[in-house]
Design a protein around this motif. Structure first.
Motif: not given
Length: 243
Positions: A142-145, A46-51
């Protein structure tokens, strides 16, 4: 949503979906992230992170998903704990832009007096728990991983490591040039290879920088009733350098 071919793939969003630049360019660097979020709600979790670095298209993907899901953008620097609880209760999908800012000293110091959260780490742990228990969804940019961030709370580090993650590389020179050509075509403006080279060199690896420069060129060209040429581009670049 139509996809048109113009030396690259461009996703032409409706006007109310547009953000800083007119077209989102689908490239080898971002098509996996775009394809995945387009499949919502058929996500692995249910969660996605795009960096990725500034100007690579993270916010455009977040805006696209926001329109697709009617999600709520939340900035913890601008709300209090009570407001957060209300938003989590009333909405099903959430976006947190600039996730790294909540764990980067300069942003924490800058916003020290603008929130009442005792710990952003504990706050995000609660948010993750709510997303999981209520079967809601969250997209984080996020700019950073995430691996570059240092978390004091092991449980938060574990949660972050378990979500779906996509890293977007900066656009390459071909991507930037294609975007410039398409932007000029959209504005119905004539240009030269010399102008394209100048803008591409100035923008380096940022779609936003190229977009902003072209918009300023268009305004200056109209104001001075001059064609967009080498001198006009240099004039704006010089003005930006002195600001």
């Amino acid at each position: 949503m139509p996809i048109t071919i113009f030396k690259q793939l461009f996703l032409n969003f409706p006007e109310n979906l547009q953000s800083k630049h007119t077209d989102f360019i689908l490239t080898a660097a971002n098509h996996h992230a775009y394809s995945y979020i387009s499949k919502w709600p058929k996500w692995i979790n249910n969660v996605v992170i795009i960096s990725g670095p500034q100007g690579c298209g993270k916010s455009f993907l977040a805006n696209f998903w926001q329109q697709k899901t009617n999600s709520c953008k939340i900035n913890l620097f601008k709300i209090n704990e009570q407001k957060l609880e209300y938003l989590l209760e009333k909405n099903n999908n959430f976006i947190f832009d600039n996730f790294d800012h909540y764990f980067t000293r300069k942003y924490l110091m800058k916003n020290l007096d603008k929130h009442d959260f005792s710990s952003f780490e504990h706050s995000f742990l609660k948010i993750f728990e709510r997303i999981k228990n209520d079967n809601k969804y969250m997209l984080i940019t996020s700019t950073k991983e995430p691996t570059e961030l240092v978390f004091q709370t092991p449980d938060l580090a574990s949660r972050i490591a378990s979500v779906s993650q996509f890293k977007i590389a900066p656009p390459n020179e071909a991507d930037i040039r294609a975007m410039i050509i398409k932007k000029f075509a959209d504005l119905q403006l004539k240009t030269s290879n010399e102008v394209i080279d100048l803008i591409s060199k100035f923008a380096k690896d940022s779609f936003i920088a190229a977009e902003d420069l072209i918009n300023e060129l268009n305004k200056l060209s109209l104001a001075e009733k001059k064609n967009i040429n080498h001198n006009l581009v240099q004039k704006i670049i010089k003005a930006k350098a002195t600001n």
